[in-house]
Design an enzyme around this catalytic site. Structure first.
Site, mmCIF file in Angstrom:
data_model
loop_
_atom_site.group_PDB
_atom_site.id
_atom_site.type_symbol
_atom_site.label_atom_id
_atom_site.label_comp_id
_atom_site.label_asym_id
_atom_site.label_seq_id
_atom_site.Cartn_x
_atom_site.Cartn_y
_atom_site.Cartn_z
ATOM 1 N N GLY A 1 -9.688 6.413 0.494
ATOM 2 C CA GLY A 1 -8.922 7.636 0.636
ATOM 3 C C GLY A 1 -9.696 8.896 0.934
ATOM 4 N N LYS B 1 -2.472 -1.918 -3.170
ATOM 5 C CA LYS B 1 -3.539 -1.071 -2.642
ATOM 6 C C LYS B 1 -3.104 0.391 -2.747
ATOM 7 C CE LYS B 1 -6.540 -0.207 1.340
ATOM 8 N NZ LYS B 1 -7.072 -0.690 2.630
ATOM 9 N N GLU C 1 0.829 -1.209 0.000
ATOM 10 C CA GLU C 1 0.000 0.000 0.000
ATOM 11 C C GLU C 1 0.867 1.264 0.000
ATOM 12 O OE1 GLU C 1 -3.598 2.198 2.532
ATOM 13 O OE2 GLU C 1 -2.959 0.181 3.089
#
Length: 391
Positions: free
Chosen positions: A298, A256, A213
């Protein structure tokens, strides 16, 4: 002259055989770097990345979970945290839309009220249990507030224990700050790429598929979507280079990343523009060997997350990777508000979770038609900054 030519030909053939032999040795060396779990890791990553399914990110720390519980009037206790995760994992039919669930360490070892382990409840739905393995962010030297991620110490032993408990994949979040003069620094980019690569290597050696990520974080500022794309491409490229240098099997990871979005103080970009810029960035930096790109939400609202994911799959229907989701707030926010700690709201909360999961499942195949189960909402992070709804 003819004898010399024959000698040269023989020497050339010998050199060619030597190069072939060297290549075989190098290939064997590269193959020997693969984890003994390599084939299992590839199958697990492919399963989690299957079309029409995504990841439920429920790995918030006890402190973060507590803040969210308290926002709906629920006390931050272990039993309340357990009840909240039980509500999520026992939603009937969740496995139709979700293939993996990221858990916090406390949650990985917890049981439901009926005595069943959470990992067994998830597996019974066809959902692979995952585990957050980083131990949080640490400020890098300097005055920009850039961070690196901690948790490499003792990671191998923790991975062994998590696998024994039933985890099959892991998550490590690296955050790269943009939107401020001098950010991101080369130090921040390389430090976070190195941490992700080393983490991924350790996970694969110990039987866990690593979620990589590299989050180019959505933050304050009026920076453009193109600036996000520029830095995202740079961060992803460095991350992929270091994954290769550390011998990480790309078919056995999940990515990710963030979608490419403008800063919080800039106008919201249309789903079509987000899709155009994001898919271009991925095509430039992510190898086709990676089976799945599971975008984080996000700070987007629940509807924005779904519509952007739908647009991504419309823009790139033949992508070499699955373009899907690993959402936390975008699946949990309205679910938590509906539940609010009341047993009488349990079924209604699970119903909204399933509707949100279904909407994103459809978006991950480019087939979402609407209406969205939670329309509107604005940016969650904008609401958090102003103290409004959404926190």
């Amino acid at each position: 002259m003819q004898a010399k030519m024959q000698t040269r030909a023989v020497s050339g053939r010998a050199a060619a055989r030597s190069r072939v032999s060297t290549t075989k040795v190098v290939c064997r060396a590269l193959n020997s770097m693969e984890s003994p779990y390599a084939e299992e890791l590839k199958k697990t990553a492919a399963y989690i990345s299957q079309k029409g399914k995504g990841i439920l990110a429920s790995d918030e720390s006890n402190a973060t979970t507590g803040k969210r519980l308290e926002s709906v009037g629920v006390e931050n206790t272990e039993d309340n945290r357990r009840a909240w995760r039980e509500l999520l994992y026992t939603a009937p039919g969740l496995g139709q839309y979700i293939s993996g669930a990221i858990m916090f360490e406390e949650t990985l070892y917890q049981k439901a009220r009926d005595g069943r382990q959470f990992v067994d409840i998830l597996l019974a739905q066809g959902i692979y249990p995952g585990i957050k393995v980083d131990t949080g962010l640490q400020i890098l030297p300097g005055d920009k507030g850039e961070t690196t991620t901690q948790g490499l110490d003792g990671l191998a032993d923790r991975c062994k224990a998590y696998r024994k408990q039933g985890a099959r994949f892991a998550k490590w979040r690296a955050v790269v700050k943009i939107g401020e003069a001098g950010c991101p620094s080369t130090t921040a980019v390389l430090e976070n790429a190195h941490g992700l690569a080393r983490y991924a290597q350790i996970c694969q050696e110990n039987g866990l598929v690593p979620i990589v990520e590299p989050e180019v974080t959505l933050g304050p500022g009026d920076y453009s979507i193109e600036e996000t794309a520029f830095w995202s491409e740079r961060v992803y490229s460095h991350t992929m280079r270091l994954l290769n240098e550390y011998g990480v099997v790309l078919e056995g990871i999940l990515l990710k990343p963030n979608m490419c979005l403008p800063g919080l103080d800039a106008p919201v970009a249309s789903p079509q523009l987000v899709a155009e810029v994001t898919t271009r960035t991925m095509m430039r930096s992510i190898p086709p060997a990676v089976p799945g790109i599971h975008f984080l939400s996000g700070g987007m609202s629940e509807e924005e997350s779904t519509l952007n994911l739908q647009a991504l799959n419309e823009a790139c229907p033949n992508a070499p990777w699955a373009l899907t989701f690993s959402y936390g707030r975008a699946l949990q926010s309205s679910t938590l508000k509906t539940w609010a700690g009341k047993e009488s709201n349990w079924a209604a909360a699970q119903d909204i979770l399933l509707k949100l999961a279904k909407a994103n499942s459809e978006a991950s195949t480019g087939s979402f038609k609407g209406p969205h189960p939670v329309p509107g909402g604005g940016r969650i992070l904008q609401a958090l900054r102003t103290g409004g709804a959404g926190k």
